[in-house]
Design a protein around this motif. Structure first.
Motif, mmCIF file in Angstrom:
data_model
loop_
_atom_site.group_PDB
_atom_site.id
_atom_site.type_symbol
_atom_site.label_atom_id
_atom_site.label_comp_id
_atom_site.label_asym_id
_atom_site.label_seq_id
_atom_site.Cartn_x
_atom_site.Cartn_y
_atom_site.Cartn_z
ATOM 1 N N SER A 17 0.832 -1.203 0.000
ATOM 2 C CA SER A 17 0.000 0.000 0.000
ATOM 3 C C SER A 17 0.862 1.247 0.000
ATOM 4 C CB SER A 17 -0.925 0.015 1.221
ATOM 5 O OG SER A 17 -1.639 1.235 1.290
ATOM 6 N N PHE A 61 -3.306 7.799 -1.245
ATOM 7 C CA PHE A 61 -4.265 6.751 -1.567
ATOM 8 C C PHE A 61 -3.652 5.782 -2.579
ATOM 9 C CE2 PHE A 61 -6.726 10.506 -0.434
ATOM 10 C CZ PHE A 61 -7.651 9.993 0.466
ATOM 11 N N ASP A 62 -4.212 4.585 -2.621
ATOM 12 C CA ASP A 62 -3.857 3.601 -3.637
ATOM 13 C C ASP A 62 -4.828 3.699 -4.801
ATOM 14 O OD1 ASP A 62 -1.706 2.045 -2.256
ATOM 15 O OD2 ASP A 62 -3.309 1.736 -0.794
ATOM 16 N N THR A 63 -4.304 3.677 -6.014
ATOM 17 C CA THR A 63 -5.143 3.623 -7.217
ATOM 18 C C THR A 63 -4.475 2.697 -8.221
ATOM 19 O OG1 THR A 63 -4.143 5.360 -8.601
ATOM 20 C CG2 THR A 63 -5.650 6.086 -6.855
ATOM 21 N N ARG A 64 -5.290 2.158 -9.110
ATOM 22 C CA ARG A 64 -4.744 1.366 -10.222
ATOM 23 C C ARG A 64 -5.694 1.486 -11.407
ATOM 24 N NH1 ARG A 64 -3.942 -5.148 -10.001
ATOM 25 N NH2 ARG A 64 -3.943 -5.498 -12.250
ATOM 26 N N ARG A 148 -8.436 -1.013 -5.062
ATOM 27 C CA ARG A 148 -7.889 0.211 -5.661
ATOM 28 C C ARG A 148 -8.202 0.322 -7.150
ATOM 29 N NH1 ARG A 148 -1.771 -1.074 -4.186
ATOM 30 N NH2 ARG A 148 -2.892 -1.950 -2.407
ATOM 31 N N PRO A 152 -10.512 4.747 -5.242
ATOM 32 C CA PRO A 152 -9.289 5.283 -4.653
ATOM 33 C C PRO A 152 -9.375 5.140 -3.142
ATOM 34 C CG PRO A 152 -10.722 7.075 -5.363
ATOM 35 C CD PRO A 152 -11.378 5.811 -5.809
ATOM 36 N N CYS A 153 -8.449 4.424 -2.539
ATOM 37 C CA CYS A 153 -8.589 4.066 -1.122
ATOM 38 C C CYS A 153 -7.219 3.815 -0.532
ATOM 39 C CB CYS A 153 -9.466 2.821 -0.977
ATOM 40 S SG CYS A 153 -8.832 1.368 -1.876
ATOM 41 N N GLN A 154 -7.172 3.630 0.765
ATOM 42 C CA GLN A 154 -5.957 3.166 1.429
ATOM 43 C C GLN A 154 -6.102 1.650 1.552
ATOM 44 O OE1 GLN A 154 -5.558 5.761 4.963
ATOM 45 N NE2 GLN A 154 -4.186 7.022 3.725
ATOM 46 N N ASP A 155 -5.581 0.973 0.529
ATOM 47 C CA ASP A 155 -5.890 -0.437 0.284
ATOM 48 C C ASP A 155 -4.950 -1.346 1.067
ATOM 49 O OD1 ASP A 155 -7.112 -2.629 -0.784
ATOM 50 O OD2 ASP A 155 -6.428 -2.302 -2.846
#
Length: 608
Positions: A17, A61-64, A148, A152-155
């Motif tokens: 993360s 944040f985590d995104t993909r 993610r 968009p989140c703290q994955d």
């Protein structure tokens, strides 16, 4: 209801993360999404309330593969202002991109407007012909780090949050989430959800389809496509009994309702323990309720995993080892020792197979893993599940079941709605149990279990009286008895006994011998996925062409990775198997979730 989560400083750094780069943490999500089946996208906004952790200049944040359209920072009174944000310039193939948002001194929330890609890895969009009905279907699979790709989140499993959501879908479809759920269609196609208990991002879930609901008790029920609902309610009639048995073992169920959603067959796992709404595969609809231990497993996650969660994916065994042990205790409570013994034997056999496959000296056979730099899906093996369970069985043999039950029950109560890493668990285990008795840790050989390879020699042996009868039948078969002579003794066999029987067949059986078995027991025509998955490797190995149409049908319609990987491997081991596998896979791939295609893509590439 208030819940306490350990401060970030108390948790290990999560290598999977980007949120580890910042001290700022989220605590509540307000999600607003529109589901578009035509473009196969979700679009809308995620508004994240931040925890009060002191001064922080940014939140990460985590995104993909998300398209970020705008980012705003909100003050405590809700006043929004555009924020400076950056996306990592070079996406990581596994982790995606970190989204860093600059915070003002008065910031209390961040609103991110975004849309998903049509190829988002967590989302599977099904055409009507891929379902049991006439409407399209969408479902998510967020574990391990795919949340993610649609949010968009703290994955990280160590970061928990509550959430509310508004989701708009076509008016003739029902939307469900891992939250408080509707039981009927909304005339407007707009649905509102609330999850009051804090969860990590991997337990975020969404499903949209032509779904109906049937209650089973005041707190349990089944969602399924109308064509599947009757069979599902029959299969899961004991659901309330399972919940009651789990509570009797390890304390109250803390999530209010426990419902099941039966997904189309492309779902890549047996089940997913999304809080309040477990997703399950239709491959467990055997007709005789003999595969419902999978539901007991997902229910057990309501304590081990959802309630007390692995802090990182290196600690995955803390979720699954406890859950497998708990699952089998539930099944023993409901159906007796002999039934649970069969599950233990099958599980131990799967563990030995996995150790042999990975390599007995491999560090990937340790309970505590080192997955940094790799996809955490690589740690989702039988090691976490069955070696973790075997450790608890060993502990039970040393301290007795009553003492172990007291320890586990207090563990779930003390660390409810918190994350747990391996080092912290071992400290707690020693303080509360092992140190109470001199020499106990040495007899347990704890280090060999957690940080050593393979299966330690002090693992208790497992056996099954019901499987002894199966082994006798196998011996008779090997001694030349005709399969039809076994019919009277196999009438009441469960799916587990048949799977054990098929696993025990000699790998050198001829086409003629398989044909005789098929004529007696009708394996190829079975509607039971577990039986078919155990039968087809024999038919492929021998070249039993009568089973080929059934095998192709299975591979085209069933997306459960547990079945697909060994069957494609068996297919690849046959003459011209590579060409046959590629031909079938080219047609089947659109029916599989990305969790499955990623594995099969790699498997076929290895054999190229």
């Amino acid at each position: 209801m208030n819940f306490l989560t350990p401060p970030p400083s108390a948790l290990p750094t999560d290598p999977h993360s980007f949120a580890s780069r910042s001290s700022a943490r989220v605590q509540h999500l307000a999600l607003d999404l529109t589901v578009d089946f035509d473009t196969r996208t979700l679009s809308g906004s995620a508004t994240w309330q931040l925890a009060e952790l002191g001064p922080a200049t940014e939140v990460v944040f985590d995104t993909r593969n998300l398209t970020i359209e705008s980012v705003e920072v909100l003050d405590a009174d809700g006043t929004a202002a555009p924020s400076i944000y950056t996306l990592d310039s070079t996406p990581d193939v596994v982790l995606g991109q970190g989204l860093s948002v600059a915070l003002t001194p008065t910031a209390s929330a961040v609103r991110i407007r975004y849309r998903t890609a049509p190829t988002a890895a967590a989302l599977q969009w099904l055409a009507p012909e891929q379902t049991a009905g006439t409407e399209p279907f969408l479902f998510t699979q967020s574990q391990a780090i795919l949340a993610r790709t649609w949010l968009p989140c703290q994955d990280s499993p160590g970061i928990r949050f509550t959430y509310e959501a508004t989701v708009r879908v076509p008016v003739h479809l029902l939307a469900l989430m891992s939250a408080e759920n509707p039981e009927q269609l909304s005339a407007s196609g707009e649905y509102h959800f609330r999850m009051a208990q804090p969860i990590p991002a991997y337990l975020m879930a969404l499903a949209v389809g032509d779904l109906a609901f049937a209650p089973l008790s005041y707190r349990t029920g089944i969602y399924a496509e109308p064509a599947t609902l009757s069979a599902a309610t029959h299969e899961f009639v004991d659901l309330e009994k399972m919940v009651a048995a789990a509570e009797e073992l390890y304390g109250p169920y803390r999530w209010e309702r426990y419902d099941l959603l039966v997904l189309p067959p492309s779902f890549p796992f047996g089940g997913m323990e999304n809080p309040r709404l477990t997703f399950v595969t239709p491959t467990i609809l055997a007709g005789d309720r003999s595969l419902t231990s999978l539901v007991a497993h997902e229910l057990a996650h309501s304590w081990s995993g959802n309630l007390v969660t692995n802090a990182t994916w290196d600690d995955f065994w803390l979720n699954e080892g406890f859950t497998v042990y708990f699952e089998r205790r539930i099944m023993e409570h409901l159906y007796g020792d002999e039934y649970a013994d069969m599950l233990q034997v099958l599980g131990r056999a799967a563990l030995h197979h996995t150790i042999e496959e990975i390599g007995v000296a491999s560090p990937d056979t340790h309970l505590h893993l080192a997955l940094a730099g790799r996809d955490p899906d690589e740690g989702l093996t039988e090691i976490a599940y069955e070696k973790g369970c075997a450790l608890l069985l060993t502990l039970e043999s040393l301290v007795g079941r009553p003492r172990l039950d007291t320890f586990i029950k207090e563990y779930f109560a003390r660390f409810s709605f918190q994350a747990m890493d391996t080092a912290s668990f071992l400290h707690y285990l020693r303080a509360e149990l092992l140190d109470q008795e001199p020499g106990l840790e040495a007899r347990l050989n704890l280090a060999a279990w957690v940080d050593g390879p393979g299966l330690p020699s002090n693992a208790p042996a497992v056996s099954s009286r019901r499987f002894d009868a199966v082994d006798q039948a196998l011996a008779q078969l090997q001694n030349g008895i005709a399969p039809t002579a076994l019919l009277s003794g196999t009438t009441n066999w469960s799916s587990h006994e048949w799977v054990h029987f098929l696993h025990g067949l000699a790998p050198s059986l001829s086409v003629e011998q398989l044909a005789a078995l098929d004529a007696a027991f009708h394996f190829t025509a079975s509607g039971n996925a577990e039986i078919l998955a155990a039968w087809f490797p024999h038919t492929l190995r021998a070249g039993y062409t009568a089973a080929e149409p059934a095998l192709e049908k299975f591979l085209l319609h069933v997306g459960r990775r547990k079945f697909l990987v060994p069957l494609y491997r068996a297919l690849l081991a046959t003459p011209d198997g590579r060409n046959r596998a590629r031909t079938i896979y080219a047609q089947a791939r659109p029916n599989y979730h990305s969790v499955a295609t990623g594995t099969i893509d790699a498997l076929l590439a290895e054999r190229a």
